[in-house]
Design an enzyme around this catalytic site. Sequence first.
Site, PDB file in Angstrom:
ATOM      1  CG  HIS A 170     -94.548  45.363 -20.596  1.00 23.40           C
ATOM      2  ND1 HIS A 170     -93.160  45.093 -20.095  1.00 23.40           N
ATOM      3  CD2 HIS A 170     -95.423  45.661 -19.603  1.00 23.40           C
ATOM      4  CE1 HIS A 170     -93.241  45.391 -18.747  1.00 23.40           C
ATOM      5  NE2 HIS A 170     -94.262  45.732 -18.425  1.00 23.40           N
ATOM      6  CB  CYS A 228     -94.952  42.681 -16.678  1.00 26.72           C
ATOM      7  SG  CYS A 228     -94.768  43.870 -15.501  1.00 26.72           S
ATOM      8  CG  ASP A 278     -90.664  44.745 -22.640  1.00 30.80           C
ATOM      9  OD1 ASP A 278     -91.560  44.458 -21.855  1.00 30.80           O
ATOM     10  OD2 ASP A 278     -90.582  46.015 -23.025  1.00 30.80           O
TER      11      ASP A 278
END
Length: 262
Positions: free
Chosen positions: A220, A60, A218
């Site tokens: 992810h 990440c 984000d």
Amino acid sequence: MDLNHELHKGWTDGTCSESRLLKSVHIGLPNPPGEVALVRGDYLYYHYGCDGQDDRGWGCGYRTVQTMASWLGLNPPPPPSPSSASPPSASPSSVSPSSAPSPGCQWRPPPSLPDIQRALVRMGDKPDSFLGSRDWIGSFEASLVLDQLYDVPCRVVHVRGGGEELEEVAVPELRRHFQGPHGGPPAMMGGGGDHSSKGILGVCSGERGSSRHLLVADPHYHGRPLPGRRELQAQGWVRWVPVSTLDQDSFYNLCLPVAANR
């Protein structure tokens, strides 16, 4: 071409060359009430597996670095005035997409995951065993990579804890970052207990009595390329996050690229 997308195959480093990466994914997302400061300029949203490499569970921070680096590529500094111009330095890995504003502007495309690891080993921050590993990186390593590969220094701000301290330190720092005269690139935030890297695209100071928010990209997400910003936003991969909901017991580090120094 759909303006929601930026085809990355125009950049010749091979990163995500077959993928369609979403561009400026916060556009169209409603803002919470309060004073808002947002990233200015385009960037690409990098996420788990976008180049075919399965980096779930460790990549990440690398993906957030790529998002930050894409802003540097898509928003090059203006060419120098004739009175102060100097011969451009050679950069064999620099490329100029079709949208380049000036033939004199050159820059590196976003680095691949192996590129990031090699840069950290080359500068002595990591041992040789780091190459090819699944070791994660944080905000400090992100600052080293952007400085090494783009000659862009970063401010690393340490916040000792969540809760009130995060609101009192991180929110003003991010507001200054995004409201700067040269525009603020995407920032990175990660922590101790909360060790998931977050791309930060904006901040909302909140009205009196209301929560302060961070606009989070984000990294992810893993799966098929999404068709547009709306689906990404609907699934919560780009969202406003109340600062009060973040880990109260975790320290946090911010990486703030200083675009004015380019």
